[in-house]
Design a protein around this motif. Structure first.
Motif, PDB file in Angstrom:
ATOM      1  N   UNK A  74      68.402   6.134  47.140  1.00  0.00           N
ATOM      2  CA  UNK A  74      68.915   6.610  48.426  1.00  0.00           C
ATOM      3  C   UNK A  74      68.047   7.726  48.993  1.00  0.00           C
ATOM      4  N   UNK A  75      67.446   8.520  48.089  1.00  0.00           N
ATOM      5  CA  UNK A  75      66.593   9.615  48.531  1.00  0.00           C
ATOM      6  C   UNK A  75      65.182   9.191  48.893  1.00  0.00           C
ATOM      7  N   UNK A  76      64.855   7.905  48.718  1.00  0.00           N
ATOM      8  CA  UNK A  76      63.544   7.407  49.102  1.00  0.00           C
ATOM      9  C   UNK A  76      62.521   7.350  47.982  1.00  0.00           C
ATOM     10  N   UNK A  77      62.945   7.634  46.736  1.00  0.00           N
ATOM     11  CA  UNK A  77      62.031   7.580  45.596  1.00  0.00           C
ATOM     12  C   UNK A  77      61.835   6.137  45.149  1.00  0.00           C
ATOM     13  N   UNK A  78      60.590   5.764  44.848  1.00  0.00           N
ATOM     14  CA  UNK A  78      60.315   4.415  44.352  1.00  0.00           C
ATOM     15  C   UNK A  78      61.011   4.213  43.013  1.00  0.00           C
ATOM     16  N   UNK A  79      61.798   3.136  42.921  1.00  0.00           N
ATOM     17  CA  UNK A  79      62.543   2.834  41.698  1.00  0.00           C
ATOM     18  C   UNK A  79      61.846   1.733  40.908  1.00  0.00           C
ATOM     19  N   UNK A  80      61.566   0.620  41.560  1.00  0.00           N
ATOM     20  CA  UNK A  80      60.783  -0.465  40.976  1.00  0.00           C
ATOM     21  C   UNK A  80      60.285  -1.345  42.111  1.00  0.00           C
TER      22      UNK A  80
ATOM     23  N   UNK B  80      58.718   2.682  38.894  1.00  0.00           N
ATOM     24  CA  UNK B  80      58.330   3.605  39.956  1.00  0.00           C
ATOM     25  C   UNK B  80      56.976   4.251  39.746  1.00  0.00           C
ATOM     26  N   UNK B  81      56.459   4.188  38.514  1.00  0.00           N
ATOM     27  CA  UNK B  81      55.149   4.752  38.197  1.00  0.00           C
ATOM     28  C   UNK B  81      54.091   3.661  38.050  1.00  0.00           C
TER      29      UNK B  81
ATOM     30  N   UNK C 109      54.701 -15.339  50.343  1.00  0.00           N
ATOM     31  CA  UNK C 109      54.076 -15.504  51.648  1.00  0.00           C
ATOM     32  C   UNK C 109      54.545 -14.468  52.657  1.00  0.00           C
ATOM     33  N   UNK C 110      55.667 -13.823  52.426  1.00  0.00           N
ATOM     34  CA  UNK C 110      56.198 -12.889  53.406  1.00  0.00           C
ATOM     35  C   UNK C 110      55.901 -11.422  53.098  1.00  0.00           C
ATOM     36  N   UNK C 111      55.667 -11.098  51.849  1.00  0.00           N
ATOM     37  CA  UNK C 111      55.455  -9.701  51.517  1.00  0.00           C
ATOM     38  C   UNK C 111      54.588  -9.586  50.273  1.00  0.00           C
ATOM     39  N   UNK C 112      53.568  -8.726  50.321  1.00  0.00           N
ATOM     40  CA  UNK C 112      52.725  -8.541  49.163  1.00  0.00           C
ATOM     41  C   UNK C 112      53.435  -7.722  48.092  1.00  0.00           C
ATOM     42  N   UNK C 113      54.339  -6.858  48.503  1.00  0.00           N
ATOM     43  CA  UNK C 113      55.036  -5.996  47.558  1.00  0.00           C
ATOM     44  C   UNK C 113      56.433  -5.673  48.089  1.00  0.00           C
ATOM     45  N   UNK C 114      57.420  -5.890  47.250  1.00  0.00           N
ATOM     46  CA  UNK C 114      58.788  -5.565  47.627  1.00  0.00           C
ATOM     47  C   UNK C 114      59.186  -4.305  46.875  1.00  0.00           C
TER      48      UNK C 114
END
Length: 224
Positions: free
Chosen positions: A58-64, A78-79, A48-53
Protein backbone atom coordinates in the motif's frame (compact mmCIF):
# COMPACT_ATOMS: atom_id res chain seq x y z
CA UNK A 1 -31.97 25.14 -60.72
CA UNK A 2 -32.92 21.47 -60.51
CA UNK A 3 -29.24 20.54 -59.97
CA UNK A 4 -28.91 23.19 -57.25
CA UNK A 5 -32.01 21.90 -55.43
CA UNK A 6 -30.70 18.34 -55.65
CA UNK A 7 -27.34 19.34 -54.18
CA UNK A 8 -29.06 21.16 -51.30
CA UNK A 9 -31.23 18.09 -50.57
CA UNK A 10 -28.15 15.81 -50.47
CA UNK A 11 -26.30 18.25 -48.18
CA UNK A 12 -29.25 18.38 -45.75
CA UNK A 13 -29.44 14.60 -45.71
CA UNK A 14 -25.71 14.27 -44.95
CA UNK A 15 -25.89 16.83 -42.11
CA UNK A 16 -28.86 15.03 -40.57
CA UNK A 17 -27.01 11.70 -40.67
CA UNK A 18 -23.87 13.16 -39.10
CA UNK A 19 -25.82 14.86 -36.32
CA UNK A 20 -27.61 11.60 -35.57
CA UNK A 21 -24.30 9.69 -35.30
CA UNK A 22 -22.86 12.38 -33.01
CA UNK A 23 -25.86 12.16 -30.70
CA UNK A 24 -25.55 8.37 -30.53
CA UNK A 25 -21.84 8.55 -29.64
CA UNK A 26 -22.57 10.92 -26.76
CA UNK A 27 -25.10 8.57 -25.20
CA UNK A 28 -24.23 7.56 -21.67
CA UNK A 29 -22.51 4.22 -21.18
CA UNK A 30 -23.06 2.25 -17.97
CA UNK A 31 -20.09 1.32 -15.81
CA UNK A 32 -18.66 -2.04 -16.91
CA UNK A 33 -18.88 -5.14 -14.74
CA UNK A 34 -15.51 -6.82 -14.29
CA UNK A 35 -16.16 -10.42 -15.26
CA UNK A 36 -13.42 -13.00 -15.75
CA UNK A 37 -14.69 -13.78 -19.24
CA UNK A 38 -14.22 -10.13 -20.26
CA UNK A 39 -10.52 -10.31 -19.45
CA UNK A 40 -9.47 -10.92 -23.05
CA UNK A 41 -10.44 -7.35 -23.99
CA UNK A 42 -7.81 -5.98 -21.63
CA UNK A 43 -5.26 -8.71 -21.12
CA UNK A 44 -4.89 -11.84 -23.18
CA UNK A 45 -1.30 -12.72 -22.49
CA UNK A 46 1.16 -11.67 -19.79
CA UNK A 47 4.13 -11.95 -22.12
CA UNK A 48 2.68 -9.75 -24.85
CA UNK A 49 1.10 -7.02 -22.72
CA UNK A 50 3.71 -6.31 -20.08
CA UNK A 51 7.42 -6.99 -19.71
CA UNK A 52 7.17 -6.88 -15.92
CA UNK A 53 4.23 -7.05 -13.56
CA UNK A 54 5.09 -5.31 -10.30
CA UNK A 55 3.18 -5.98 -7.09
CA UNK A 56 3.52 -3.24 -4.49
CA UNK A 57 2.51 -2.71 -0.88
CA UNK A 58 0.00 0.00 0.00
CA UNK A 59 2.94 2.31 0.68
CA UNK A 60 4.37 1.73 -2.79
CA UNK A 61 7.25 -0.61 -1.86
CA UNK A 62 8.06 -3.35 -4.38
CA UNK A 63 6.86 -6.66 -2.94
CA UNK A 64 7.43 -9.09 -5.82
CA UNK A 65 7.30 -9.11 -9.62
CA UNK A 66 6.69 -11.38 -12.59
CA UNK A 67 9.46 -10.73 -15.11
CA UNK A 68 8.83 -11.95 -18.63
CA UNK A 69 11.10 -14.40 -20.41
CA UNK A 70 11.00 -15.68 -23.99
CA UNK A 71 9.20 -18.88 -22.95
CA UNK A 72 7.76 -17.99 -19.55
CA UNK A 73 8.53 -15.75 -16.61
CA UNK A 74 10.50 -15.33 -13.39
CA UNK A 75 9.04 -14.54 -10.00
CA UNK A 76 11.42 -12.26 -8.11
CA UNK A 77 11.15 -10.63 -4.71
CA UNK A 78 11.37 -6.93 -3.95
CA UNK A 79 15.17 -7.10 -4.12
CA UNK A 80 15.13 -8.80 -7.54
CA UNK A 81 16.13 -12.17 -6.08
CA UNK A 82 14.75 -15.04 -8.16
CA UNK A 83 12.16 -17.16 -6.37
CA UNK A 84 10.92 -19.38 -9.19
CA UNK A 85 11.20 -19.74 -12.93
CA UNK A 86 8.08 -20.48 -14.95
CA UNK A 87 8.25 -22.18 -18.34
CA UNK A 88 5.29 -22.73 -20.67
CA UNK A 89 5.21 -25.18 -23.57
CA UNK A 90 2.99 -25.27 -26.66
CA UNK A 91 0.58 -27.76 -25.10
CA UNK A 92 -0.39 -25.23 -22.45
CA UNK A 93 1.49 -26.96 -19.63
CA UNK A 94 3.33 -24.65 -17.25
CA UNK A 95 6.32 -25.93 -15.27
CA UNK A 96 7.79 -24.03 -12.34
CA UNK A 97 11.04 -24.62 -10.48
CA UNK A 98 13.12 -22.83 -7.88
CA UNK A 99 16.46 -21.04 -8.31
CA UNK A 100 18.27 -24.35 -7.64
CA UNK A 101 16.53 -25.83 -10.73
CA UNK A 102 14.35 -28.10 -8.57
CA UNK A 103 10.94 -28.69 -10.13
CA UNK A 104 8.17 -27.59 -7.76
CA UNK A 105 5.09 -28.43 -9.80
CA UNK A 106 3.03 -27.97 -12.92
CA UNK A 107 -0.11 -26.19 -14.04
CA UNK A 108 -2.03 -27.97 -16.79
CA UNK A 109 -4.55 -25.95 -18.80
CA UNK A 110 -7.67 -27.73 -19.98
CA UNK A 111 -10.93 -26.45 -21.43
CA UNK A 112 -12.69 -24.64 -18.59
CA UNK A 113 -10.15 -25.30 -15.85
CA UNK A 114 -6.53 -25.17 -14.70
CA UNK A 115 -5.04 -28.03 -12.72
CA UNK A 116 -2.18 -27.64 -10.26
CA UNK A 117 -0.06 -30.80 -10.06
CA UNK A 118 2.85 -31.90 -7.88
CA UNK A 119 6.43 -32.11 -9.15
CA UNK A 120 6.13 -35.80 -10.09
CA UNK A 121 2.88 -35.14 -11.97
CA UNK A 122 1.26 -38.10 -10.23
CA UNK A 123 -1.03 -36.11 -7.95
CA UNK A 124 -3.52 -33.31 -8.55
CA UNK A 125 -3.38 -30.63 -5.86
CA UNK A 126 -6.01 -28.04 -6.77
CA UNK A 127 -8.24 -27.17 -9.70
CA UNK A 128 -9.46 -23.70 -10.65
CA UNK A 129 -12.67 -24.38 -12.52
CA UNK A 130 -14.80 -21.94 -14.51
CA UNK A 131 -18.54 -21.98 -13.81
CA UNK A 132 -21.41 -21.22 -16.20
CA UNK A 133 -22.21 -17.87 -14.55
CA UNK A 134 -18.80 -16.19 -14.99
CA UNK A 135 -17.80 -17.38 -11.52
CA UNK A 136 -14.90 -19.66 -10.63
CA UNK A 137 -14.32 -22.30 -7.96
CA UNK A 138 -11.01 -23.42 -6.51
CA UNK A 139 -11.42 -27.10 -5.67
CA UNK A 140 -9.25 -29.59 -3.81
CA UNK A 141 -8.47 -33.10 -5.04
CA UNK A 142 -11.81 -34.34 -3.75
CA UNK A 143 -13.62 -31.68 -5.81
CA UNK A 144 -14.55 -29.92 -2.60
CA UNK A 145 -14.86 -26.15 -3.08
CA UNK A 146 -12.18 -24.23 -1.20
CA UNK A 147 -12.96 -20.77 -2.60
CA UNK A 148 -15.64 -19.25 -4.76
CA UNK A 149 -14.69 -16.30 -6.98
CA UNK A 150 -17.68 -14.15 -7.91
CA UNK A 151 -17.79 -11.05 -10.10
CA UNK A 152 -19.42 -7.71 -9.36
CA UNK A 153 -19.16 -4.04 -10.31
CA UNK A 154 -15.42 -3.43 -10.85
CA UNK A 155 -14.46 -6.23 -8.47
CA UNK A 156 -14.06 -9.92 -7.84
CA UNK A 157 -14.89 -11.44 -4.47
CA UNK A 158 -13.00 -14.42 -3.08
CA UNK A 159 -15.34 -16.25 -0.74
CA UNK A 160 -15.30 -19.36 1.40
CA UNK A 161 -18.01 -21.95 0.67
CA UNK A 162 -20.15 -20.41 3.43
CA UNK A 163 -19.97 -17.06 1.56
CA UNK A 164 -17.58 -15.55 4.10
CA UNK A 165 -15.50 -12.87 2.38
CA UNK A 166 -11.77 -13.56 2.26
CA UNK A 167 -10.48 -11.00 -0.25
CA UNK A 168 -11.69 -8.53 -2.85
CA UNK A 169 -9.96 -7.71 -6.13
CA UNK A 170 -10.76 -4.10 -6.95
CA UNK A 171 -10.15 -2.64 -10.40
CA UNK A 172 -10.15 1.14 -10.71
CA UNK A 173 -8.38 3.65 -12.96
CA UNK A 174 -5.76 1.19 -14.20
CA UNK A 175 -4.98 -0.12 -10.71
CA UNK A 176 -5.77 -3.65 -9.53
CA UNK A 177 -5.81 -4.08 -5.76
CA UNK A 178 -6.14 -7.03 -3.41
CA UNK A 179 -8.01 -6.05 -0.24
CA UNK A 180 -8.67 -8.19 2.80
CA UNK A 181 -12.08 -8.70 4.41
CA UNK A 182 -11.61 -5.48 6.41
CA UNK A 183 -11.00 -3.46 3.25
CA UNK A 184 -7.28 -2.98 3.89
CA UNK A 185 -4.96 -3.11 0.87
CA UNK A 186 -2.71 -6.17 0.85
CA UNK A 187 -0.92 -5.22 -2.36
CA UNK A 188 -1.66 -3.77 -5.79
CA UNK A 189 -0.35 -3.51 -9.34
CA UNK A 190 -0.66 -0.94 -12.09
CA UNK A 191 0.57 -3.45 -14.65
CA UNK A 192 -1.78 -5.17 -17.06
CA UNK A 193 -3.07 -8.47 -15.66
CA UNK A 194 -6.40 -10.28 -15.80
CA UNK A 195 -8.39 -9.78 -12.57
CA UNK A 196 -9.01 -13.53 -12.25
CA UNK A 197 -5.27 -14.17 -12.62
CA UNK A 198 -4.55 -11.51 -10.00
CA UNK A 199 -7.10 -13.21 -7.73
CA UNK A 200 -4.88 -16.31 -7.64
CA UNK A 201 -2.59 -14.42 -5.26
CA UNK A 202 -5.48 -14.39 -2.79
CA UNK A 203 -5.63 -18.19 -2.57
CA UNK A 204 -4.05 -18.65 0.85
CA UNK A 205 -4.12 -22.45 0.61
CA UNK A 206 -1.37 -22.12 -2.04
CA UNK A 207 2.17 -20.94 -1.42
CA UNK A 208 3.49 -17.94 -3.32
CA UNK A 209 5.22 -20.12 -5.92
CA UNK A 210 2.01 -22.02 -6.67
CA UNK A 211 0.00 -18.80 -6.76
CA UNK A 212 2.40 -17.25 -9.28
CA UNK A 213 2.45 -20.30 -11.56
CA UNK A 214 -1.35 -20.56 -11.52
CA UNK A 215 -1.74 -16.82 -12.12
CA UNK A 216 0.65 -17.01 -15.08
CA UNK A 217 -1.23 -19.95 -16.63
CA UNK A 218 -4.62 -18.30 -16.14
CA UNK A 219 -3.47 -14.98 -17.58
CA UNK A 220 -1.74 -16.72 -20.47
CA UNK A 221 -5.13 -18.01 -21.62
CA UNK A 222 -7.07 -14.85 -20.77
CA UNK A 223 -9.07 -16.52 -18.01
CA UNK A 224 -10.99 -18.54 -20.63
Amino acid sequence: MKNTALKISILVLLMTTLLGCSSTNKASVPNPVVTPSAVAENTTNIATRSEKIKFKTEGGTDLFSLKQQADGAKLVDGKEQELIRIKADKSGKVKFKNSAEKTLGYVVTEKGYWKLENAAQNQDLYILRKQNNDAYNLEDTGKKVVYQIKSGDNELKILKPNNQLVYQVKVKEGKTTLKNSSGKTVFYTKSSIAPIAFACFGFDVLNREQQAALAYAVNLTGGQ
